[in-house]
Design a protein around this motif. Sequence first.
Motif, PDB file in Angstrom:
ATOM      1  N   VAL A 494       0.837  -1.248   0.008  1.00 35.18           N
ATOM      2  CA  VAL A 494       0.203   0.013   0.056  1.00 35.18           C
ATOM      3  C   VAL A 494       0.707   1.269  -0.134  1.00 35.18           C
ATOM      4  N   PHE A 505      -4.445  -3.128  -1.447  1.00 27.76           N
ATOM      5  CA  PHE A 505      -4.484  -4.354  -0.495  1.00 27.76           C
ATOM      6  C   PHE A 505      -5.301  -5.355  -0.978  1.00 27.76           C
ATOM      7  N   VAL A 574      -2.030 -11.287  -3.570  1.00 27.40           N
ATOM      8  CA  VAL A 574      -2.755 -10.467  -2.628  1.00 27.40           C
ATOM      9  C   VAL A 574      -3.681 -11.113  -1.864  1.00 27.40           C
ATOM     10  N   TYR A 648      -7.680  -8.295   5.675  1.00 27.57           N
ATOM     11  CA  TYR A 648      -7.116  -7.427   4.830  1.00 27.57           C
ATOM     12  C   TYR A 648      -5.838  -7.350   4.675  1.00 27.57           C
ATOM     13  N   TYR A 649      -5.403  -7.793   3.563  1.00 30.01           N
ATOM     14  CA  TYR A 649      -3.918  -8.039   3.380  1.00 30.01           C
ATOM     15  C   TYR A 649      -3.002  -6.892   2.531  1.00 30.01           C
ATOM     16  N   ASP A 650      -2.085  -6.598   3.226  1.00 24.88           N
ATOM     17  CA  ASP A 650      -1.165  -5.620   2.575  1.00 24.88           C
ATOM     18  C   ASP A 650       0.155  -6.202   2.452  1.00 24.88           C
TER      19      ASP A 650
END
Length: 808
Positions: A494, A505, A574, A648-650
Amino acid sequence: MKDEITRDERVANLKGMGCSRKRVEDARFTQGKGNYVDDIKLPGMLHGDFVRSPYAHARVKSINIDAAMALPGVVAVLTAKDLEPLNLHWMPTLAGDKQMVLADGKVLFQGQEVAFVVANDRYIAADAVELVEVDYEELEVIVDPFKSLQSDVVLREDLVAEDGSIPNGAHGPRKHPNHIFTWEAGEEEATNQVIDNAEVVATEEMYYHRTHPCPLETCGSVASMDKVNGKLTLWGTFQAPHVVRTVASLLSGIEEHNIRVVSPDIGGGFGNKVGVYPGYVCSIVASIVTGVPVKWVEDRMENLMSTAFARDYWMKGKISATKEGKITGLHCHVTADHGAFDACADPTKFPAGFMNICTGSYDIPVAYLGVDGVYTNKAPGGVSYRCSFRVTEAVYFIERMIEVLAIELNMDPAELRSINFIKKEQFPYTAALGWEYDSGDYQTAWDKALLAVDYKGLRAEQAERVEAFKRGETRKVMGIGLSFFTEIVGAGPVKNCDILGMGMFDSCEIRIHPTGSAVARLGTISQGQGHATTFAQILATEIGLSAESITIEEGDTDTAPYGLGTYGSRSTPVAGAAAAMAGRKIRAKAQMIAAYLLEVHDNDVEFDVDRFVVKGSPEQFKTMKEIAYAAYNQAIPGLEPGLEAVSYYDPPNMTYPFGAYVCVMDIDVDTGVPEIRRFYALDDCGTRINPMVIEGQIHGGLTEALAVALGQEIAYDDMGNVKTATLMDFFLPTAWEVPNYETDFTVTPSPHHPIGAKGVGESPHVGGVPCFSNAVQDAFRPFGNRHTNMPHDHWRIWQTANNLGMHD
Ligand code: MCN
Ligand code: CUM
């Protein structure tokens, strides 16, 4: 309790990662049960169609809609004047520019949207389009970006101040009214110094021609504004539905919770469906104006003429090396033709995408890249088409430069690659143009590929063929195309990557039902990649429920968590990571439930395939199904009921898949027809989730690479007419042209991805284009060829042979 099946059987039942599980979506697709945008039929729905400009550059003096409006069944004809009070006659592009929704005073490319006709059915709308009278005054057309930068003709009058000065663009200062941006990476002075003092230097200019993703399903949308409850529903061919919702809200002023965006089944995207098109906006406005649903679906010509094109890069390179072939520096300059509006789909900070991966798979100490974006009278868009944000251009550039350098050094190009590979122990490797490659083992992959095709044997055969040709015994020459590529996919941290300010993300939300089945929703959207099959496999392995009992849903913004969508092969890197992380949250809670049920401490149970077992006592266990049930029917002290998780994956970095491709080709010099004898593709995408899906992705990407390298092109004449706007002229390969592909792999996991997976969707295209092109060029190398531009269609190949005197 004694187990009735073995552990291996339990693993097999999961159908988790590594399994070539058949695609669950295909039962629907192969039986006509897909549900695409054009299948949506709502009560009272109207149909929209565009009046488009026949000219590439013209002033619009007047538009007369009277005759069209008089046609029975026509409900409305919208022009820029109607959209202006709503401030919707222009819209922002993904690249920080703005684009006309409907012609505002002038048109800038052939096929540009001029007016939107709304009628009771599609046929009436098409008839009414013919009745709209537009008075044009033709202006000088510019289709050459180099001429554009020299011309007095101002294309974008909206981007020049009244005093004639040139305001900055979204990416800084502009040198000329038709200039969009300059973007640089690396150190130019240091690079020039190295190149100026080098033992060997190769220079080359190459054009990566304009092409188009051409998905079988064209772009379209259905907008339905419900004025009673204030809710707008928009179905459409969107690769990023959540982003469309946010943009639609910002543009229309309708609050975001009152907008529902749905991507139904998508019939191929390939990047074409990332952008926002005037048709989407017009269908929304028309629905607001008429109060009933409005559908817009483009036809094939409209798709090829006006939606996101790809490439159109003029690249100039200099590469230096020692006499022994160790590369010392690389200089690249690009003149990028972006058409009439800069509507490229790239992360905001990267106006030329990830072109700065152009040092490729090689350890190059110093490098420089400069890109100049330019306006011309061509369709906007850009970047899309299985490209990972301009990585096809970057890899084509470096893989051609390597071949040219090999000629300069009089060295074998396979050996030249070996000498310069980034070595296994150098990873994580920081490249001269800034990227940190996460992992790789290039030499192993290369050796495996060369051995598989018997590279030495092929070179010997080629040498014999050259002699035979010279003796007049054959009219066929033989080419060995090599390419080694490094991809960069999974945008992306991000902190580096955003689209219109939204950090890139992605997300996954899982809900386990009491009986041990589940629904998982993600922020991505499949366009044919098989997400319903493969995401379930990741979750199966992570949470211990069979993939067969996990439903995957994507594309409905009312239910799916916010995500940035599917492009740039980012779903696995992601959203796949988000799925694994959400799965691990489920598992963590399941562990507590299991411990409670088994009456032991949390740390005394461990996960095993589909259950938690008491450590050291495998006969004591609770299956995930039992645990799921307990989550809903037991009062567990200290735990909430239910079993759900969201992640929520960054990603900390992008992933860097790579591969080694070899193409063997015979070319008839009298007809210019190439015959692909063999194509070998080794891909390394880290941990493999579904080998069969991967193979399908590779077959598809290679076929699109074949298309681009050997004939596909969006060509313009000097008047800005699109010469290739039908499938009669635009080459789409069929089974006839496609060779048998041999696929192979190595596995070098990504160190930062929770399951070690890298993306793969775009790899075969990125590596395939230079491989096919190198095969053609290599066939002519022994006869003096250095570089010829793509597409290598029969005519151009014949010309190459002719120019080399092979017809004398
Ligand atoms: N996969 C896997 N193991 C890995 C990596 C991927 O099994 N290590 C599987 C994935 O689970 C997924 C597929 O391969 O089912 C592709 O995954 P990924 O590489 O993450 O790419 P995306 O899902 O993000 O798809 C996007 C990519 C892009 S950008 C273009 S362009 C393209 C492509 O996918 N468009 C396609 N392939 C396409 N295939 C079809 N049928 N239709 C398109 O429009
Ligand atoms: Cu660049 S084509 Mo894909 O990223 O949709």
